[in-house]
Design a protein around this motif. Structure first.
Motif, PDB file in Angstrom:
ATOM      1  N   LEU A 229      -2.800  -0.087 -10.674  1.00 58.78           N
ATOM      2  CA  LEU A 229      -3.715  -0.209  -9.539  1.00 58.78           C
ATOM      3  C   LEU A 229      -3.474   0.981  -8.619  1.00 58.78           C
ATOM      4  CD1 LEU A 229      -5.675  -1.865  -7.692  1.00 58.78           C
ATOM      5  CD2 LEU A 229      -3.638  -2.885  -6.677  1.00 58.78           C
ATOM      6  N   THR A 230      -4.534   1.722  -8.332  1.00 55.67           N
ATOM      7  CA  THR A 230      -4.406   2.843  -7.396  1.00 55.67           C
ATOM      8  C   THR A 230      -5.234   2.540  -6.163  1.00 55.67           C
ATOM      9  OG1 THR A 230      -4.139   4.363  -9.234  1.00 55.67           O
ATOM     10  CG2 THR A 230      -4.659   5.334  -7.106  1.00 55.67           C
ATOM     11  N   VAL A 231      -4.590   2.621  -5.015  1.00 53.69           N
ATOM     12  CA  VAL A 231      -5.273   2.275  -3.770  1.00 53.69           C
ATOM     13  C   VAL A 231      -5.332   3.493  -2.856  1.00 53.69           C
ATOM     14  CG1 VAL A 231      -5.238   0.766  -1.753  1.00 53.69           C
ATOM     15  CG2 VAL A 231      -4.382  -0.073  -3.942  1.00 53.69           C
ATOM     16  N   PHE A 232      -6.535   3.824  -2.421  1.00 52.24           N
ATOM     17  CA  PHE A 232      -6.718   4.872  -1.409  1.00 52.24           C
ATOM     18  C   PHE A 232      -7.146   4.185  -0.127  1.00 52.24           C
ATOM     19  CE2 PHE A 232      -7.252   7.039  -5.376  1.00 52.24           C
ATOM     20  CZ  PHE A 232      -6.759   8.321  -5.156  1.00 52.24           C
ATOM     21  N   LEU A 233      -6.380   4.376   0.935  1.00 55.25           N
ATOM     22  CA  LEU A 233      -6.750   3.766   2.209  1.00 55.25           C
ATOM     23  C   LEU A 233      -7.289   4.847   3.142  1.00 55.25           C
ATOM     24  CD1 LEU A 233      -3.807   1.283   2.818  1.00 55.25           C
ATOM     25  CD2 LEU A 233      -6.117   0.770   2.051  1.00 55.25           C
ATOM     26  N   ASP A 234      -8.412   4.548   3.809  1.00 53.62           N
ATOM     27  CA  ASP A 234      -8.993   5.523   4.728  1.00 53.62           C
ATOM     28  C   ASP A 234      -7.937   5.942   5.740  1.00 53.62           C
ATOM     29  OD1 ASP A 234     -11.267   5.037   3.382  1.00 53.62           O
ATOM     30  OD2 ASP A 234     -12.158   3.706   4.887  1.00 53.62           O
ATOM     31  N   GLY A 235      -7.847   7.237   5.983  1.00 53.41           N
ATOM     32  CA  GLY A 235      -6.897   7.717   6.987  1.00 53.41           C
ATOM     33  C   GLY A 235      -5.546   8.096   6.414  1.00 53.41           C
ATOM     34  N   PHE A 236      -5.285   7.730   5.165  1.00 54.08           N
ATOM     35  CA  PHE A 236      -4.012   8.124   4.549  1.00 54.08           C
ATOM     36  C   PHE A 236      -4.249   9.327   3.638  1.00 54.08           C
ATOM     37  CE2 PHE A 236      -3.071   3.931   5.959  1.00 54.08           C
ATOM     38  CZ  PHE A 236      -1.703   3.886   6.170  1.00 54.08           C
ATOM     39  N   PRO A 237      -3.319  10.297   3.647  1.00 52.04           N
ATOM     40  CA  PRO A 237      -3.580  11.522   2.893  1.00 52.04           C
ATOM     41  C   PRO A 237      -3.491  11.348   1.382  1.00 52.04           C
ATOM     42  CG  PRO A 237      -1.416  11.634   3.980  1.00 52.04           C
ATOM     43  CD  PRO A 237      -2.069  10.373   4.443  1.00 52.04           C
ATOM     44  N   TRP A 238      -2.746  10.340   0.900  1.00 51.39           N
ATOM     45  CA  TRP A 238      -2.597  10.189  -0.545  1.00 51.39           C
ATOM     46  C   TRP A 238      -2.982   8.781  -0.985  1.00 51.39           C
ATOM     47  CZ3 TRP A 238       2.164  11.312   2.204  1.00 51.39           C
ATOM     48  CH2 TRP A 238       2.428  12.672   2.320  1.00 51.39           C
ATOM     49  N   GLY A 239      -3.295   8.680  -2.258  1.00 53.51           N
ATOM     50  CA  GLY A 239      -3.450   7.352  -2.834  1.00 53.51           C
ATOM     51  C   GLY A 239      -2.084   6.882  -3.348  1.00 53.51           C
ATOM     52  N   VAL A 240      -1.945   5.590  -3.515  1.00 54.30           N
ATOM     53  CA  VAL A 240      -0.695   5.050  -4.033  1.00 54.30           C
ATOM     54  C   VAL A 240      -1.001   4.267  -5.308  1.00 54.30           C
ATOM     55  CG1 VAL A 240       1.178   3.413  -3.616  1.00 54.30           C
ATOM     56  CG2 VAL A 240       0.397   4.881  -1.767  1.00 54.30           C
ATOM     57  N   THR A 241      -0.280   4.601  -6.373  1.00 58.46           N
ATOM     58  CA  THR A 241      -0.481   3.883  -7.637  1.00 58.46           C
ATOM     59  C   THR A 241       0.692   2.946  -7.888  1.00 58.46           C
ATOM     60  OG1 THR A 241      -1.713   5.688  -8.630  1.00 58.46           O
ATOM     61  CG2 THR A 241      -0.673   4.160 -10.148  1.00 58.46           C
ATOM     62  N   LEU A 242       0.374   1.719  -8.215  1.00 57.54           N
ATOM     63  CA  LEU A 242       1.401   0.797  -8.693  1.00 57.54           C
ATOM     64  C   LEU A 242       1.230   0.720 -10.208  1.00 57.54           C
ATOM     65  CD1 LEU A 242       1.003  -2.150  -6.124  1.00 57.54           C
ATOM     66  CD2 LEU A 242       2.504  -0.190  -5.987  1.00 57.54           C
TER      67      LEU A 242
END
Ligand SMILES: C[S@@+](CC[C@H](N)C(=O)[O-])C[C@H]1O[C@@H](n2cnc3c(N)ncnc32)[C@H](O)[C@@H]1O
Lengths: 210, 264
Positions: free
Chosen positions: A37-50
């Protein structure tokens, strides 16, 4: 870097530790084996993958959602959304609605996001017991009676919030009502913050007395 | 032969620099000799390698490696080569990320390092999708176009002909594949450079002496770092091997750099 790597390293260690505390989570983790699962949150510079296997690996995604979400298959799910929207993803009924509203972009298998949410939501950890191994039984119990009160508040609050939001969507209330809901939400957040501050103060007292 | 013996031999054989000479730390040695001298170093450090890595870098090597993994773009089903993989830090994570449909090849010229790596990964329960191959990066024993991703962490500076290694990696990468080289590099600021020199020439060999009873090997490590090409030179070498879209990222002020290049 390495600040961002330090963040993912710590988060990864913490998540795996927490999951290991609940024996039943192994089954839920097994369901996710090989999935991501890769989540990109508005306002954060990177996405995070679990990335799930026998444990959870956390990776930072330096490319934007639009570039990486082209690599979809049945084992991946890419989400781009706002932080506030995350809790609503647990309700299947809301996902289409959120996409339609433009609040959620999703590529790949939505079931993965829900399985991940279930993995964490259904964690059943006896924190009091865990803590008592460090502090002894009495302080652990004192901390947890305060913590339970706050937890109950949080649960009640999130339930009311979810109910409010579902109603707002299903009944298609107009914007004015939406604003009222936001005001109500702010009041609730204030109340919750007060509780949390009281809890923190008690914790500090306890810490000093240990 | 002990490591000290081999270093003494190396210094005796440095009469004058010729085209057949190469660096071994700050010494000049015959090219044909370097591989076995490097082998002695890693034979000697293998057992204590992991603990020394943590000590020497204050654990930061784990973050550099983590950043490399983030940039590797490894997905389920990929075939990954971790060359000069040593004790397998990168391999462990890749093994989980490629899953049962992918594979990771942990390759190293040194059998002692490979053995430590294999035992460590087995202890972590990682057995099914990892191959262990003793191989020289300069002449990789794999068919053309075999791997989606190749990584080399802290290995390139030990190779005698670095350009040969890059050419060889280029050959075994699939079109569309990428190479990531994580290696010590040139600190961007003078200040940092001075502190770093102090640390690596005075403190590091002493730590090596105390913890691993092996100051010479750790002196070689420090010297080999200084002899390694700087960021721009290495990028040029990537391009000479045929890599495209080459770039690098300085980590911790350029003490380490991650170079990346694609084969199209
Ligand atoms: C400093 S260790 C790095 C190990 C591991 N990649 C890590 O980052 O922890 C360098 C490794 O490069 C290997 N090596 C040196 N020359 C090599 C060559 N020509 N081909 C393949 N491996 C080589 C050594 O045996 C050693 O294991």
């Amino acid at each position: 870097m390495p600040a961002s790597s330090l963040f993912t390293a710590s988060a990864e260690a913490l998540i795996n530790k927490v999951i290991a505390l609940d024996e039943d989570s192994e089954k839920r983790l097994a369901l996710l084996n090989g999935k991501r699962l890769t989540v990109f949150l508005d306002g954060f510079p990177w996405g995070v993958t679990l990335a799930f296997s026998s444990k959870v690996d956390i990776l930072l995604e330096h490319h934007p959602y639009e570039d990486v979400s082209v690599h979809v298959d049945e084992n991946t799910c890419y989400i781009k959304t706002h932080f506030d929207v995350l809790p609503r993803l647990t309700q299947t009924s809301q996902i289409t609605q959120l996409i339609r509203e433009g609040k959620l972009h999703l590529q790949g298998e939505p079931g993965i996001a829900q399985q991940v949410a279930a993995l964490f939501q259904q964690l059943d950890i006896d924190w009091e017991e865990q803590l008592s191994t460090y502090t002894g039984d009495v302080p652990a119990h004192q901390i947890f009676s305060s913590a339970s009160a706050v937890k109950a508040q949080v649960l009640a609050f999130s339930e009311r919030l979810t109910r409010g939001l579902s109603n707002a969507i299903t009944e298609e209330k107009d914007i004015a009502v939406g604003k009222l809901a936001v005001m109500h939400f702010n009041d609730e957040v204030d109340a919750l913050r007060d509780d949390a501050q009281r809890f923190e103060a008690r914790l500090r007292l306890l810490e000093n007395s240990l | 032969m002990s490591d000290t013996d081999s270093r003494e031999q190396a210094s005796q054989r440095t009469p004058n620099a010729s085209t057949e000479q190469t660096d071994f730390g700050f010494q000049q040695v015959e090219k044909s000799q370097k591989a076995s001298l490097v082998a002695n170093v890693f034979d000697s450090v293998a057992a204590k390698y992991d603990v020394m890595n943590d000590l020497m870098s204050f654990g930061v090597h784990r973050l550099w490696k983590r950043y490399t993994i983030d940039c590797a773009g490894v997905r389920a089903g990929h075939k990954v080569l971790d060359i000069a993989g040593g004790t397998g830090d990168l391999t462990a994570k890749f093994s989980r990320l490629v899953g049962p449909t992918g594979s990771v090849t942990l390759a190293d010229i040194n059998l002692s390092m490979l053995k430590v790596g294999r035992d460590k990964l087995r202890d972590q329960g990682l057995v099914n999708n990892i191959d262990y191959v003793q191989a020289d990066a300069e002449a990789l024993p794999f068919p053309d176009n075999s791997f989606d991703v190749v990584t080399m962490a802290f290995g390139l500076r030990n190779v005698t002909e670095k350009q040969n290694a890059l050419n060889s990696i280029y050959r075994v990468l699939k079109p569309g594949g990428r190479l990531l080289v994580l290696e010590f590099s040139k600190p961007a600021s003078e200040h940092l450079s001075k502190i770093y020199d102090m640390y690596s020439f005075h403190i590091l060999p002493r730590m090596g002496q105390v913890v691993a009873n092996d100051a010479d090997s750790y002196r070689y490590l420090a010297e080999s770092i200084r002899m390694h090409p700087d960021q721009e030179t290495l990028k040029g070498m990537f391009e000479s091997a045929g890599f495209e879209q080459c770039d690098y990222t300085n980590l911790t002020g350029g003490i380490v750099a991650l170079h990346r290049g694609y084969k199209f």
